[in-house]
Design an enzyme around this catalytic site. Sequence first.
Site, PDB file in Angstrom:
ATOM      1  N   GLY A  44     -11.027  -2.187  50.625  1.00 24.69           N
ATOM      2  CA  GLY A  44     -11.152  -2.278  49.180  1.00 24.69           C
ATOM      3  C   GLY A  44      -9.935  -2.971  48.598  1.00 24.69           C
ATOM      4  O   GLY A  44      -8.858  -2.939  49.199  1.00 24.69           O
ATOM      5  N   GLN A  49      -3.864  -5.727  42.404  1.00 25.58           N
ATOM      6  CA  GLN A  49      -3.176  -5.899  43.687  1.00 25.58           C
ATOM      7  C   GLN A  49      -2.999  -7.371  44.074  1.00 25.58           C
ATOM      8  O   GLN A  49      -2.282  -7.677  45.023  1.00 25.58           O
ATOM      9  CB  GLN A  49      -3.942  -5.186  44.805  1.00 25.58           C
ATOM     10  CG  GLN A  49      -3.920  -3.676  44.670  1.00 25.58           C
ATOM     11  CD  GLN A  49      -4.668  -3.030  45.819  1.00 25.58           C
ATOM     12  OE1 GLN A  49      -5.883  -2.953  45.812  1.00 25.58           O
ATOM     13  NE2 GLN A  49      -3.940  -2.583  46.833  1.00 25.58           N
ATOM     14  N   CYS A  98      -2.938   2.206  51.632  1.00 22.73           N
ATOM     15  CA  CYS A  98      -3.059   1.294  50.489  1.00 22.73           C
ATOM     16  C   CYS A  98      -2.397  -0.022  50.866  1.00 22.73           C
ATOM     17  O   CYS A  98      -1.260  -0.021  51.336  1.00 22.73           O
ATOM     18  CB  CYS A  98      -2.393   1.903  49.259  1.00 22.73           C
ATOM     19  SG  CYS A  98      -2.486   0.816  47.824  1.00 22.73           S
ATOM     20  N   LEU A  99      -3.100  -1.125  50.663  1.00 15.87           N
ATOM     21  CA  LEU A  99      -2.565  -2.434  51.064  1.00 15.87           C
ATOM     22  C   LEU A  99      -1.270  -2.774  50.320  1.00 15.87           C
ATOM     23  O   LEU A  99      -0.453  -3.530  50.829  1.00 15.87           O
ATOM     24  CB  LEU A  99      -3.603  -3.538  50.818  1.00 15.87           C
ATOM     25  CG  LEU A  99      -4.878  -3.468  51.676  1.00 15.87           C
ATOM     26  CD1 LEU A  99      -5.860  -4.556  51.254  1.00 15.87           C
ATOM     27  CD2 LEU A  99      -4.569  -3.575  53.163  1.00 15.87           C
ATOM     28  N   HIS A 140     -10.374   5.294  44.990  1.00 17.90           N
ATOM     29  CA  HIS A 140      -9.035   4.736  45.244  1.00 17.90           C
ATOM     30  C   HIS A 140      -8.837   3.437  44.437  1.00 17.90           C
ATOM     31  O   HIS A 140      -7.813   3.266  43.757  1.00 17.90           O
ATOM     32  CB  HIS A 140      -8.867   4.460  46.750  1.00 17.90           C
ATOM     33  CG  HIS A 140      -7.552   3.839  47.122  1.00 17.90           C
ATOM     34  ND1 HIS A 140      -6.596   4.508  47.851  1.00 17.90           N
ATOM     35  CD2 HIS A 140      -7.036   2.605  46.866  1.00 17.90           C
ATOM     36  CE1 HIS A 140      -5.541   3.718  48.012  1.00 17.90           C
ATOM     37  NE2 HIS A 140      -5.788   2.557  47.437  1.00 17.90           N
ATOM     38  N   GLU A 141      -9.832   2.541  44.506  1.00 23.54           N
ATOM     39  CA  GLU A 141      -9.700   1.250  43.812  1.00 23.54           C
ATOM     40  C   GLU A 141      -9.748   1.438  42.294  1.00 23.54           C
ATOM     41  O   GLU A 141      -9.036   0.755  41.555  1.00 23.54           O
ATOM     42  CB  GLU A 141     -10.790   0.277  44.269  1.00 23.54           C
ATOM     43  CG  GLU A 141     -10.800  -0.033  45.759  1.00 23.54           C
ATOM     44  CD  GLU A 141      -9.430  -0.383  46.319  1.00 23.54           C
ATOM     45  OE1 GLU A 141      -8.611  -0.960  45.594  1.00 23.54           O
ATOM     46  OE2 GLU A 141      -9.172  -0.047  47.498  1.00 23.54           O
ATOM     47  N   HIS A 144      -6.512   2.198  40.886  1.00 23.65           N
ATOM     48  CA  HIS A 144      -5.652   1.018  40.691  1.00 23.65           C
ATOM     49  C   HIS A 144      -5.842   0.415  39.290  1.00 23.65           C
ATOM     50  O   HIS A 144      -4.891  -0.101  38.706  1.00 23.65           O
ATOM     51  CB  HIS A 144      -5.960  -0.063  41.734  1.00 23.65           C
ATOM     52  CG  HIS A 144      -5.238   0.124  43.039  1.00 23.65           C
ATOM     53  ND1 HIS A 144      -3.866   0.108  43.124  1.00 23.65           N
ATOM     54  CD2 HIS A 144      -5.693   0.325  44.297  1.00 23.65           C
ATOM     55  CE1 HIS A 144      -3.508   0.290  44.398  1.00 23.65           C
ATOM     56  NE2 HIS A 144      -4.589   0.433  45.127  1.00 23.65           N
TER      57      HIS A 144
HETATM   58 ZN    ZN Z   1      -4.612   0.841  47.144  1.00 20.14          ZN
END
Ligand code: ZN
Length: 187
Positions: A44, A49, A98-99, A140-141, A144
């Site tokens: 995701g 991000q 998380c990226l 999660h997304e 963000h």
């Molecule tokens: Zn994340």
Amino acid sequence: MTYPIVAYGDPILRKQAVAVEKDTDVRKLARDMLDTMKLAQGVGLAAPQIGQSIRLIVMECRTHLGEGCKDDESKKVLINPVLKVDTSVALTNYEEGCLSIPNILIEVPRHEKVFVSYFDVAWRFHEDEWAGLPARILQHEYDHLQGTLHIDYASPLKKRLIQRRLAKISNGKVNVFYPMRFPSDKL
Ligand code: ZN
């Protein structure tokens, strides 16, 4: 094309993202975000991000991941998503990565089932009900877009334990195989 992923410490990750204006063509941006997600081996990715504070999410959504996803829509683009959770079902805990915050796993309680409405890239309106992993990825997304990160769910002890590693990430001192953009790059 792909984007470098914005690292922890960049203020954009703490901002509330703004709605995408209706009928804006985000197809190229969404494609690039999907390519970026694939390159980083993520499931995701939210627009903040990649440095764009708008309400746009891309994610994996496949049958084997949970209810509500069809096999022919393994990748999903959600514009201006609105999320409602099913509070009658107990929260489940699971370790998330998380990226933007590489190599830090946090146990996060999430709702098992969500109701989501969103627009796709053709600005068609959808209302879906997802459960399991897609529901978790989406929560999660969606966080963000609100400026919330998975580390916010950590216990006070865990928060103390990861403090130095977070500072290192902000300073670009992290082992990561995909391109990232660090707050310290701006100096
Ligand atoms: Zn994340």
